[in-house]
Each structure stands twice: as C-alpha cells, then as structure tokens.
Scaffold this motif. Sequence first.
Motif, short mmCIF file in Angstrom:
data_model
loop_
_atom_site.label_atom_id
_atom_site.label_comp_id
_atom_site.label_asym_id
_atom_site.label_seq_id
_atom_site.Cartn_x
_atom_site.Cartn_y
_atom_site.Cartn_z
N ARG A 236 9.84 19.16 -4.24
CA ARG A 236 9.26 18.86 -2.92
C ARG A 236 8.24 17.73 -3.02
N LEU A 237 7.42 17.76 -4.06
CA LEU A 237 6.43 16.70 -4.24
C LEU A 237 7.11 15.36 -4.51
N HIS A 238 8.20 15.40 -5.26
CA HIS A 238 8.91 14.15 -5.54
C HIS A 238 9.51 13.56 -4.26
N GLU A 239 9.84 14.41 -3.30
CA GLU A 239 10.34 13.91 -2.02
C GLU A 239 9.32 13.00 -1.34
N VAL A 240 8.05 13.29 -1.50
CA VAL A 240 6.99 12.44 -0.93
C VAL A 240 7.05 11.05 -1.58
N ARG A 241 7.20 11.02 -2.90
CA ARG A 241 7.32 9.74 -3.60
C ARG A 241 8.54 8.96 -3.09
N THR A 242 9.61 9.67 -2.84
CA THR A 242 10.83 9.04 -2.35
C THR A 242 10.61 8.42 -0.98
N VAL A 243 9.98 9.17 -0.09
CA VAL A 243 9.71 8.66 1.26
C VAL A 243 8.79 7.45 1.21
N LEU A 244 7.76 7.50 0.37
CA LEU A 244 6.85 6.36 0.25
C LEU A 244 7.58 5.13 -0.30
N GLY A 245 8.38 5.33 -1.33
CA GLY A 245 9.13 4.21 -1.91
C GLY A 245 10.14 3.62 -0.95
N LEU B 95 0.83 -1.21 0.00
CA LEU B 95 0.00 0.00 0.00
C LEU B 95 0.86 1.26 0.00
N LEU B 96 1.99 1.22 0.71
CA LEU B 96 2.90 2.38 0.71
C LEU B 96 3.40 2.68 -0.71
N ILE B 97 3.86 1.66 -1.42
CA ILE B 97 4.36 1.89 -2.78
C ILE B 97 3.20 2.13 -3.73
N GLY B 98 2.06 1.51 -3.46
CA GLY B 98 0.90 1.69 -4.32
C GLY B 98 0.34 3.09 -4.27
N VAL B 99 0.45 3.76 -3.13
CA VAL B 99 -0.06 5.12 -2.98
C VAL B 99 0.71 6.11 -3.87
N VAL B 100 1.91 5.72 -4.29
CA VAL B 100 2.71 6.58 -5.18
C VAL B 100 1.93 6.90 -6.46
N VAL B 101 1.20 5.92 -6.98
CA VAL B 101 0.50 6.12 -8.25
C VAL B 101 -0.61 7.16 -8.14
N PRO B 102 -1.58 7.00 -7.22
CA PRO B 102 -2.59 8.06 -7.14
C PRO B 102 -2.02 9.40 -6.68
N PHE B 103 -1.01 9.37 -5.81
CA PHE B 103 -0.37 10.63 -5.40
C PHE B 103 0.20 11.35 -6.61
N THR B 104 0.85 10.60 -7.48
CA THR B 104 1.42 11.18 -8.69
C THR B 104 0.31 11.72 -9.59
N LEU B 105 -0.71 10.92 -9.81
CA LEU B 105 -1.79 11.33 -10.72
C LEU B 105 -2.58 12.52 -10.20
N ILE B 106 -2.84 12.54 -8.91
CA ILE B 106 -3.70 13.58 -8.35
C ILE B 106 -2.93 14.82 -7.92
N VAL B 107 -1.77 14.63 -7.30
CA VAL B 107 -1.06 15.76 -6.69
C VAL B 107 0.07 16.30 -7.58
N ILE B 108 0.85 15.41 -8.18
CA ILE B 108 2.03 15.87 -8.93
C ILE B 108 1.70 16.23 -10.38
N PHE B 109 0.77 15.49 -11.02
CA PHE B 109 0.49 15.74 -12.43
C PHE B 109 0.12 17.19 -12.76
N PRO B 110 -0.65 17.89 -11.94
CA PRO B 110 -0.93 19.29 -12.30
C PRO B 110 0.36 20.13 -12.44
N THR B 111 1.33 19.89 -11.57
CA THR B 111 2.61 20.60 -11.68
C THR B 111 3.35 20.15 -12.94
N ASN B 112 3.35 18.84 -13.21
CA ASN B 112 4.00 18.32 -14.42
C ASN B 112 3.41 18.97 -15.67
N HIS B 113 2.08 19.02 -15.73
CA HIS B 113 1.43 19.58 -16.91
C HIS B 113 1.77 21.07 -17.09
#
Length: 153
Positions: A130-139, A89-107
């Motif tokens: 900063r957002l990528h740091e969250v992905r790092t901590v989760l991974g 679940l920790l690594i799985g949360v990376v996907v929705p976090f990326t899609l919902i939180v990081i993608f607007p910045t990416n776009h």
Amino acid sequence: MFGYSVPLLVAAEFLAVLCAAVFAGAAIYVNLVEHPARMSLDTRSAAAQWAPSYRRATLMQAPLAVLSFLAGCAAWFLGGGTAWLIAALLIGVVVPFTLIVIFPTNHKLLDPSLDKASPEAHRLLVRWGRLHEVRTVLGLGAFIVFVLASRRT
C-alpha cells in the motif's frame, strides 16, 4: 540567458522525463505484477522474495527519483516554467516519503528476528504494498506533469 542555456534546458528536460518514466514504469510493474505475484505465495516465501527484490529495486529507483528531481529543478531554473518545478517536487517527495514513512516497514521486514511465516510478516507485506502505491502515484504524476510541460516548451 546565456547561449548554452537552451541545450542545457533540453538536456535537463529530457533527463527529467526519462528518469521519471523509468521510475514510474518500474513502480507500476511492482504494484501490478511483482508484489501481487509475491503475495500469492505463502507468507514465508513472500517475505523471503521481498528482501532481495527490495535491495535491487532500491539501487535502481532511488537514483532515478533523485536524478529526475534534480533535472526537473534544473529545467525550471533554466526557464522551462513552473510545471517543471511542480513535477520535480512530485518525484522529489518520493525520497523523504520513503525515508520517513516506508523505511520503518522495510526495517521490520528485514529484521532477522521477524518470523517470516507470521501474520505480522503478512501484515507488513500488505502495508508495504500500500505504501509503495503512494510512490507509484507520485512517480506517475511527475511523469505526466513533465510530459505536459514538455509539450509547452
């Protein structure tokens, strides 16, 4: 359990740990090396370098997160214990976090109308880091839990 479940469990655990390790290692590299190096450039150059790096990293990191999640769930399902599900679940949360939180910045960073030398581009690059740091901590958290879980089985 069926006779084939032990080899499947071992394979699922191995795949979960391997994919989480590679994901976490890549994420740590981005946060400690690549993004700081990028941010040492002028904003136009940093934004120009970010785009191809982002595209290539997505091709690697997204499948690693998904595979680690699926393998961790499989390990749990096959009797590996609750820690496998927690790590999955920790690594799985990376996907929705990326899609919902990081993608607007990416776009916004990929938007051709963005002035790549602007203070807005700089702000977006800082935010992305900063957002990528969250992905790092989760991974990394998932990897640590997977390793601890593998020591118990």
